[in-house]
Design a protein around this motif. Sequence first.
Motif, PDB file in Angstrom:
ATOM      1  N   GLU A 242       0.825  -1.213   0.000  1.00 12.28           N
ATOM      2  CA  GLU A 242       0.000   0.000   0.000  1.00 12.28           C
ATOM      3  C   GLU A 242       0.858   1.263   0.000  1.00 12.28           C
ATOM      4  O   GLU A 242       0.415   2.326  -0.437  1.00 12.28           O
ATOM      5  CB  GLU A 242      -0.925   0.005   1.226  1.00 12.28           C
ATOM      6  CG  GLU A 242      -2.013  -1.059   1.206  1.00 12.28           C
ATOM      7  CD  GLU A 242      -3.059  -0.794   0.129  1.00 12.28           C
ATOM      8  OE1 GLU A 242      -3.287   0.372  -0.214  1.00 12.28           O
ATOM      9  OE2 GLU A 242      -3.635  -1.777  -0.384  1.00 12.28           O
ATOM     10  N   MET A 243       2.108   1.169   0.475  1.00 10.42           N
ATOM     11  CA  MET A 243       2.993   2.332   0.521  1.00 10.42           C
ATOM     12  C   MET A 243       3.540   2.683  -0.858  1.00 10.42           C
ATOM     13  O   MET A 243       4.139   3.742  -1.032  1.00 10.42           O
ATOM     14  CB  MET A 243       4.139   2.081   1.500  1.00 10.42           C
ATOM     15  CG  MET A 243       3.702   2.024   2.956  1.00 10.42           C
ATOM     16  SD  MET A 243       5.057   1.623   4.090  1.00 10.42           S
ATOM     17  CE  MET A 243       6.073   3.103   3.935  1.00 10.42           C
ATOM     18  N   GLY A 244       3.353   1.809  -1.817  1.00  9.21           N
ATOM     19  CA  GLY A 244       3.797   2.110  -3.175  1.00  9.21           C
ATOM     20  C   GLY A 244       4.947   1.223  -3.612  1.00  9.21           C
ATOM     21  O   GLY A 244       5.410   0.367  -2.853  1.00  9.21           O
ATOM     22  N   PRO A 245       5.449   1.400  -4.822  1.00  2.50           N
ATOM     23  CA  PRO A 245       6.547   0.571  -5.320  1.00  2.50           C
ATOM     24  C   PRO A 245       7.754   0.632  -4.386  1.00  2.50           C
ATOM     25  O   PRO A 245       8.142   1.718  -3.930  1.00  2.50           O
ATOM     26  CB  PRO A 245       6.862   1.189  -6.689  1.00  2.50           C
ATOM     27  CG  PRO A 245       5.623   1.927  -7.076  1.00  2.50           C
ATOM     28  CD  PRO A 245       5.017   2.422  -5.803  1.00  2.50           C
ATOM     29  N   LEU A 246       8.337  -0.499  -4.103  1.00  2.54           N
ATOM     30  CA  LEU A 246       9.518  -0.549  -3.242  1.00  2.54           C
ATOM     31  C   LEU A 246      10.759  -0.155  -4.037  1.00  2.54           C
ATOM     32  O   LEU A 246      10.865  -0.466  -5.223  1.00  2.54           O
ATOM     33  CB  LEU A 246       9.696  -1.951  -2.666  1.00  2.54           C
ATOM     34  CG  LEU A 246       8.554  -2.476  -1.793  1.00  2.54           C
ATOM     35  CD1 LEU A 246       8.880  -3.885  -1.291  1.00  2.54           C
ATOM     36  CD2 LEU A 246       8.290  -1.546  -0.615  1.00  2.54           C
ATOM     37  N   PRO A 247      11.715   0.523  -3.401  1.00  9.76           N
ATOM     38  CA  PRO A 247      12.954   0.894  -4.092  1.00  9.76           C
ATOM     39  C   PRO A 247      13.696  -0.334  -4.612  1.00  9.76           C
ATOM     40  O   PRO A 247      13.668  -1.406  -4.001  1.00  9.76           O
ATOM     41  CB  PRO A 247      13.772   1.593  -2.993  1.00  9.76           C
ATOM     42  CG  PRO A 247      12.762   2.030  -1.982  1.00  9.76           C
ATOM     43  CD  PRO A 247      11.693   1.001  -2.010  1.00  9.76           C
ATOM     44  N   THR A 248      14.347  -0.184  -5.756  1.00  8.38           N
ATOM     45  CA  THR A 248      15.099  -1.298  -6.347  1.00  8.38           C
ATOM     46  C   THR A 248      16.554  -0.930  -6.640  1.00  8.38           C
ATOM     47  O   THR A 248      17.329  -1.801  -7.027  1.00  8.38           O
ATOM     48  CB  THR A 248      14.446  -1.752  -7.669  1.00  8.38           C
ATOM     49  OG1 THR A 248      14.380  -0.629  -8.565  1.00  8.38           O
ATOM     50  CG2 THR A 248      13.041  -2.281  -7.435  1.00  8.38           C
ATOM     51  N   ARG A 249      16.917   0.348  -6.445  1.00 12.45           N
ATOM     52  CA  ARG A 249      18.275   0.785  -6.817  1.00 12.45           C
ATOM     53  C   ARG A 249      19.232   0.702  -5.624  1.00 12.45           C
ATOM     54  O   ARG A 249      20.133  -0.124  -5.616  1.00 12.45           O
ATOM     55  CB  ARG A 249      18.221   2.213  -7.372  1.00 12.45           C
ATOM     56  CG  ARG A 249      19.553   2.702  -7.955  1.00 12.45           C
ATOM     57  CD  ARG A 249      19.342   3.924  -8.847  1.00 12.45           C
ATOM     58  NE  ARG A 249      18.808   5.068  -8.119  1.00 12.45           N
ATOM     59  CZ  ARG A 249      19.543   6.110  -7.716  1.00 12.45           C
ATOM     60  NH1 ARG A 249      20.824   6.133  -7.999  1.00 12.45           N
ATOM     61  NH2 ARG A 249      18.989   7.110  -7.070  1.00 12.45           N
ATOM     62  N   MET A 250      19.018   1.513  -4.641  1.00 12.17           N
ATOM     63  CA  MET A 250      19.905   1.508  -3.467  1.00 12.17           C
ATOM     64  C   MET A 250      19.298   0.608  -2.401  1.00 12.17           C
ATOM     65  O   MET A 250      18.575   1.055  -1.508  1.00 12.17           O
ATOM     66  CB  MET A 250      20.098   2.929  -2.943  1.00 12.17           C
ATOM     67  CG  MET A 250      20.932   3.790  -3.865  1.00 12.17           C
ATOM     68  SD  MET A 250      21.303   5.415  -3.176  1.00 12.17           S
ATOM     69  CE  MET A 250      19.677   6.180  -3.215  1.00 12.17           C
TER      70      MET A 250
ATOM     71  N   THR B   8      19.721  -2.875   0.329  1.00 17.47           N
ATOM     72  CA  THR B   8      20.609  -3.738   1.106  1.00 17.47           C
ATOM     73  C   THR B   8      20.153  -5.182   0.945  1.00 17.47           C
ATOM     74  O   THR B   8      19.047  -5.454   0.472  1.00 17.47           O
ATOM     75  CB  THR B   8      20.554  -3.366   2.593  1.00 17.47           C
ATOM     76  OG1 THR B   8      19.209  -3.551   3.065  1.00 17.47           O
ATOM     77  CG2 THR B   8      20.972  -1.908   2.808  1.00 17.47           C
ATOM     78  N   ALA B   9      21.016  -6.101   1.381  1.00 18.23           N
ATOM     79  CA  ALA B   9      20.663  -7.520   1.271  1.00 18.23           C
ATOM     80  C   ALA B   9      19.420  -7.832   2.100  1.00 18.23           C
ATOM     81  O   ALA B   9      18.536  -8.581   1.671  1.00 18.23           O
ATOM     82  CB  ALA B   9      21.830  -8.384   1.728  1.00 18.23           C
ATOM     83  N   SER B  10      19.321  -7.238   3.293  1.00 17.32           N
ATOM     84  CA  SER B  10      18.162  -7.496   4.153  1.00 17.32           C
ATOM     85  C   SER B  10      16.886  -6.936   3.532  1.00 17.32           C
ATOM     86  O   SER B  10      15.818  -7.571   3.595  1.00 17.32           O
ATOM     87  CB  SER B  10      18.386  -6.892   5.542  1.00 17.32           C
ATOM     88  OG  SER B  10      18.646  -5.507   5.448  1.00 17.32           O
TER      89      SER B  10
END
Length: 244
Positions: free
Chosen positions: A178-186, A188-190
């Motif tokens: 619901e918060m929107g597209p998750l970041p994919t560039r920067m 972390t592994a977690s």
Amino acid sequence: MFAKEITVGLFGFGGFGQLIAKELSDHVAMKIHDPYTSVLGGVSLAEAAQCDVIILAVPVQEIRSICEDIAGFLKEGTVVVDVGSVKLAPISDMVECLPEHVQIVGTHPLFGPQSAQDGIAGHKLSLCPVRGAAWRVIRAFLKRRLRLNVITCHPEDHDREAAMVQGLTHLIAKVLTEMGPLPTRMTTASFELMAKAVEMVKDDPPTVLNAIENANPFAAEVRDSFFHRADIVRAQLDTNLRRM
């Protein structure tokens, strides 16, 4: 017990029903009936219900009505298996609605079409013996032929653990989606692991979330505990911010 001469009636041909058909078709003769849509090569409810083993791959809230519909067609000794994500409610419905001459086994495959894209071997499956001795044969088949990691448990124990394991996973995934597209560039592994978990469940039909959060009697307690602790953490962070 499980061989090509054994017939399996599969009720429900959605995403998980299709996965079941794919994995079992090499081991047994299958007849498919979908209560909601027509299936190419599908059979009538009555014909599917006369098979040796019945698998109910329908939403948890539909278990009772399906059992009422098929009860009069089931042969003596038939094994009825559900694959719902909660166990107490559907098992109660099966016990109440199915005739005494029918054996009952509750199962919950702890995987789905997304997480089992590379095959189901090694994945976990919860199995709850309910009525009859056929569950032992089914457990052996699942372990030896399908190479699943079978966990035999009581329905209440299953639902207590699933309330956290699945309840929190789907709850967090719902919020993040619901918060929107998750970041994919920067990333972390977690974060990538968390994003992968969200991706696995975000496209599940609403009936799955409803079963996990509403049909499980222990889900509300887990949900309340999670939000309570989240509020405590937020208050602590707000206090620390004011002190800066």
